[in-house]
Design a protein around this motif. Structure first.
Motif, PDB file in Angstrom:
ATOM      1  N   PRO A 124      -4.765   2.864  -6.286  1.00 54.04           N
ATOM      2  CA  PRO A 124      -3.575   2.062  -5.966  1.00 54.04           C
ATOM      3  C   PRO A 124      -3.086   2.367  -4.557  1.00 54.04           C
ATOM      4  N   CYS A 125      -2.598   1.341  -3.897  1.00 52.61           N
ATOM      5  CA  CYS A 125      -2.044   1.493  -2.551  1.00 52.61           C
ATOM      6  C   CYS A 125      -0.592   1.026  -2.617  1.00 52.61           C
ATOM      7  N   GLU A 126       0.293   1.958  -2.928  1.00 51.67           N
ATOM      8  CA  GLU A 126       1.662   1.574  -3.266  1.00 51.67           C
ATOM      9  C   GLU A 126       2.715   2.170  -2.332  1.00 51.67           C
ATOM     10  N   THR A 127       2.514   3.390  -1.882  1.00 54.20           N
ATOM     11  CA  THR A 127       3.554   4.027  -1.071  1.00 54.20           C
ATOM     12  C   THR A 127       3.539   3.436   0.341  1.00 54.20           C
ATOM     13  N   PRO A 128       4.625   3.539   1.050  1.00 51.71           N
ATOM     14  CA  PRO A 128       4.672   3.011   2.422  1.00 51.71           C
ATOM     15  C   PRO A 128       3.615   3.609   3.330  1.00 51.71           C
ATOM     16  N   LEU A 129       3.379   4.934   3.221  1.00 51.15           N
ATOM     17  CA  LEU A 129       2.377   5.559   4.070  1.00 51.15           C
ATOM     18  C   LEU A 129       0.971   5.083   3.713  1.00 51.15           C
ATOM     19  N   GLN A 130       0.687   4.953   2.425  1.00 50.53           N
ATOM     20  CA  GLN A 130      -0.621   4.441   2.008  1.00 50.53           C
ATOM     21  C   GLN A 130      -0.854   3.032   2.555  1.00 50.53           C
ATOM     22  N   GLN A 131       0.146   2.198   2.460  1.00 50.03           N
ATOM     23  CA  GLN A 131       0.017   0.820   2.919  1.00 50.03           C
ATOM     24  C   GLN A 131      -0.136   0.743   4.439  1.00 50.03           C
ATOM     25  N   LEU A 132       0.597   1.585   5.154  1.00 46.04           N
ATOM     26  CA  LEU A 132       0.478   1.593   6.610  1.00 46.04           C
ATOM     27  C   LEU A 132      -0.902   2.065   7.047  1.00 46.04           C
ATOM     28  N   LEU A 133      -1.443   3.100   6.393  1.00 42.80           N
ATOM     29  CA  LEU A 133      -2.782   3.577   6.742  1.00 42.80           C
ATOM     30  C   LEU A 133      -3.838   2.539   6.382  1.00 42.80           C
ATOM     31  N   ALA A 134      -3.695   1.909   5.222  1.00 41.10           N
ATOM     32  CA  ALA A 134      -4.656   0.877   4.820  1.00 41.10           C
ATOM     33  C   ALA A 134      -4.643  -0.283   5.815  1.00 41.10           C
ATOM     34  N   ASP A 135      -3.443  -0.664   6.266  1.00 42.53           N
ATOM     35  CA  ASP A 135      -3.347  -1.746   7.259  1.00 42.53           C
ATOM     36  C   ASP A 135      -3.963  -1.335   8.588  1.00 42.53           C
ATOM     37  N   ALA A 136      -3.738  -0.076   8.970  1.00 44.76           N
ATOM     38  CA  ALA A 136      -4.331   0.413  10.217  1.00 44.76           C
ATOM     39  C   ALA A 136      -5.852   0.453  10.104  1.00 44.76           C
ATOM     40  N   ASP A 137      -6.354   0.869   8.923  1.00 47.22           N
ATOM     41  CA  ASP A 137      -7.795   0.938   8.697  1.00 47.22           C
ATOM     42  C   ASP A 137      -8.439  -0.452   8.738  1.00 47.22           C
ATOM     43  N   MET A 138      -7.710  -1.470   8.268  1.00 47.86           N
ATOM     44  CA  MET A 138      -8.218  -2.841   8.227  1.00 47.86           C
ATOM     45  C   MET A 138      -7.706  -3.681   9.386  1.00 47.86           C
ATOM     46  N   HIS A 184      -0.733  -5.283   3.849  1.00 41.82           N
ATOM     47  CA  HIS A 184       0.254  -4.839   2.859  1.00 41.82           C
ATOM     48  C   HIS A 184       1.675  -4.847   3.404  1.00 41.82           C
ATOM     49  N   THR A 185       1.827  -4.581   4.691  1.00 43.27           N
ATOM     50  CA  THR A 185       3.165  -4.399   5.250  1.00 43.27           C
ATOM     51  C   THR A 185       3.556  -5.569   6.143  1.00 43.27           C
ATOM     52  N   ASP A 186       4.837  -5.759   6.270  1.00 43.02           N
ATOM     53  CA  ASP A 186       5.339  -6.838   7.130  1.00 43.02           C
ATOM     54  C   ASP A 186       5.048  -6.555   8.598  1.00 43.02           C
ATOM     55  N   VAL A 187       5.100  -5.267   8.973  1.00 39.98           N
ATOM     56  CA  VAL A 187       4.860  -4.942  10.381  1.00 39.98           C
ATOM     57  C   VAL A 187       3.414  -5.251  10.774  1.00 39.98           C
ATOM     58  N   ALA A 188       2.474  -5.017   9.845  1.00 44.71           N
ATOM     59  CA  ALA A 188       1.072  -5.322  10.124  1.00 44.71           C
ATOM     60  C   ALA A 188       0.858  -6.834  10.163  1.00 44.71           C
ATOM     61  N   THR A 189       1.481  -7.542   9.242  1.00 46.11           N
ATOM     62  CA  THR A 189       1.362  -9.001   9.221  1.00 46.11           C
ATOM     63  C   THR A 189       1.871  -9.591  10.524  1.00 46.11           C
ATOM     64  N   SER A 190       3.019  -9.090  10.973  1.00 45.89           N
ATOM     65  CA  SER A 190       3.605  -9.588  12.212  1.00 45.89           C
ATOM     66  C   SER A 190       2.723  -9.263  13.420  1.00 45.89           C
ATOM     67  N   ARG A 191       2.101  -8.081  13.399  1.00 42.45           N
ATOM     68  CA  ARG A 191       1.323  -7.633  14.539  1.00 42.45           C
ATOM     69  C   ARG A 191      -0.038  -8.332  14.634  1.00 42.45           C
ATOM     70  N   TYR A 192      -0.679  -8.593  13.477  1.00 42.33           N
ATOM     71  CA  TYR A 192      -2.068  -9.062  13.488  1.00 42.33           C
ATOM     72  C   TYR A 192      -2.262 -10.499  13.011  1.00 42.33           C
ATOM     73  N   GLU A 193      -1.229 -11.123  12.475  1.00 45.29           N
ATOM     74  CA  GLU A 193      -1.401 -12.417  11.807  1.00 45.29           C
ATOM     75  C   GLU A 193      -2.026 -13.474  12.718  1.00 45.29           C
TER      76      GLU A 193
END
Length: 415
Positions: A124-138, A184-193
């Motif tokens: 599961p990727c649920e915590t804010p840090l997990q989601q931020l790392l997953a977004d950075a990885d992808m 997963h995160t809004d900041v990643a969506t905004s940055r990469y969308e």
């Protein structure tokens, strides 16, 4: 408040531990990472750390969580030095070992490990840090270097996992991946969308181009009639030209034999009829006085007659024809019908002929079928011509030999 102070080391310590982690991972991957790991390399790890730092800043993480996120980013692919599938778990162990040696707080080590765990596809990727790392990885799917990195991943899978893809299969898999992926995160969506959507569009265009190239290559290899190739057209042109030349040669040879034997017949008949009406009757006195000459002259006469008849049959215009329905709705696709030959289409009405030709021009396979049929019957006519021509030459040759032999025998008899 003491536990809180333990969980959040001073800024100097955070900066120092990150520098040490960078140096350790850099040396570890440079020395122990297998050479075939060309995508999940040190360059990928550095890119993930860079994107994680920016995402953490955009998300407003405090210093402690930012440090945990960056430590997890440095270690998240370290497990590739020993294993491929499930490397995330080995990465967690390596992070724990190294951080423990550095005296890093146990609670923070657990947080780093938990953050790395979230990058595994089955966790599961649920915590804010997990989601931020997953977004950075992808984050690569939302960057301009997506396609270059995709080729590295393709090469890595081929050498490491034995998975091979054709260009079309790879383009399809990448498009499926992009369609099924999300941040997963809004900041990643905004940055990469924006770039993410551009990559999807370009991947779709690349797939169309790749499929078109594949189809074109298959057509060239199989020689389909979907789009006639120069080689096919040259083949038909050459075959028609050869048939016409062979037919012209046969006609010329037949005309030569007709002329030659016609002269022989004229000479023989004139000679036999010379001084007709005298005491010798209707034959030449030479024949009357020398009846033995009747045999060679008769042979020559028969030879010339047989040869000229065969030559005339060879040169005689020949029109192949066969029975078929004049009003068939599929005139152009009937392989027994050749609309390109006058011996066939002159049996049609003008309307039926126009209808058949329109069908022919609209269907390329029907056009080639008619051309093949036309060549077949041209060959059939040539076969008959050359068979008769061979008979004419054979009769002439055998006749001359027999005439010469019989004349020699007659001379010996007279002597």
């Amino acid at each position: 408040m003491e536990p809180t102070e333990t969980l959040q080391p001073p800024q100097a310590e955070k900066s120092e531990i990150l520098k040490q982690a960078k140096a350790y991972i850099t040396q570890l991957l440079e020395e122990k990472l297998p050479k075939q790991i060309v995508y999940h390399s040190l360059a990928h790890t550095k890119a993930v750390v860079k994107e994680a730092r920016k995402l953490g800043e955009d998300a407003g993480l405090d210093a402690a969580d930012q440090e945990a996120l960056l430590l997890a980013a440095w270690f998240h692919d370290a497990g590739y030095i020993e294993t491929y599938d499930g490397h995330e778990y080995r990465s967690m162990e390596l992070a724990e070992q190294w951080l423990s040696q550095q005296g890093y707080p146990a609670a923070r080590i657990a947080l780093v490990k938990d953050t790395i765990r979230g990058t595994h596809r089955n966790e599961p990727c649920e915590t804010p840090l997990q989601q931020l790392l997953a977004d950075a990885d992808m984050s690569g799917m939302g960057r301009e270097d997506f396609f270059a990195n995709a080729e590295l991943l393709r090469a890595e899978w081929e050498t490491t996992l034995g998975k091979t893809y054709s260009n079309v299969e790879w383009a399809e898999s990448q498009l499926d991946f992009l369609h099924g992926a999300k941040f997963h995160t809004d900041v990643a969506t905004s940055r990469y969308e924006e770039q993410f959507k551009a990559n999807i569009k370009e991947q779709r265009d690349r797939l169309k181009k790749t499929e078109k190239k594949k189809k074109k290559k298959e057509e060239e290899e199989t020689g389909t009639f979907a789009e006639p190739k120069r080689g096919i057209e040259t083949m038909f042109r050459t075959m028609y030209s050869n048939h016409m030349k062979l037919s012209d040669m046969a006609d010329k040879k037949a005309n030569m034999m007709i002329s030659l034997n016609a002269i022989l017949l004229s000479v023989i008949i004139t000679y036999l009829g010379a001084k007709a009406g005298t005491k010798s009757g209707v034959l030449s006195p030479t024949i009357v006085n020398n009846p033995v000459l009747t045999i060679p002259i008769g042979l020559l006469l028969a030879t010339a007659l047989g040869s000229v008849v065969s030559a005339i049959l060879c040169a005689q215009p020949d029109v192949t024809s066969f029975k078929w329905l004049k009003r068939s709705p599929q005139i152009a696709t009937n392989r027994r019908v050749n609309l390109l030959f006058f011996g066939n289409f002159n049996k049609l009405s003008l309307d039926d002929f126009q209808h058949g030709m329109n069908q022919l021009m609209a269907q390329k396979d029907a056009l080639y079928t008619n051309m093949v049929t036309d060549i077949y019957y041209l060959g059939d006519v040539l076969t008959r011509k050359y068979r008769l021509l061979r008979i004419s030459y054979t009769i002439f040759m055998v006749g001359l030999i027999l005439t010469a032999l019989s004349f020699g025998i007659a001379l010996l008899y007279k002597m």
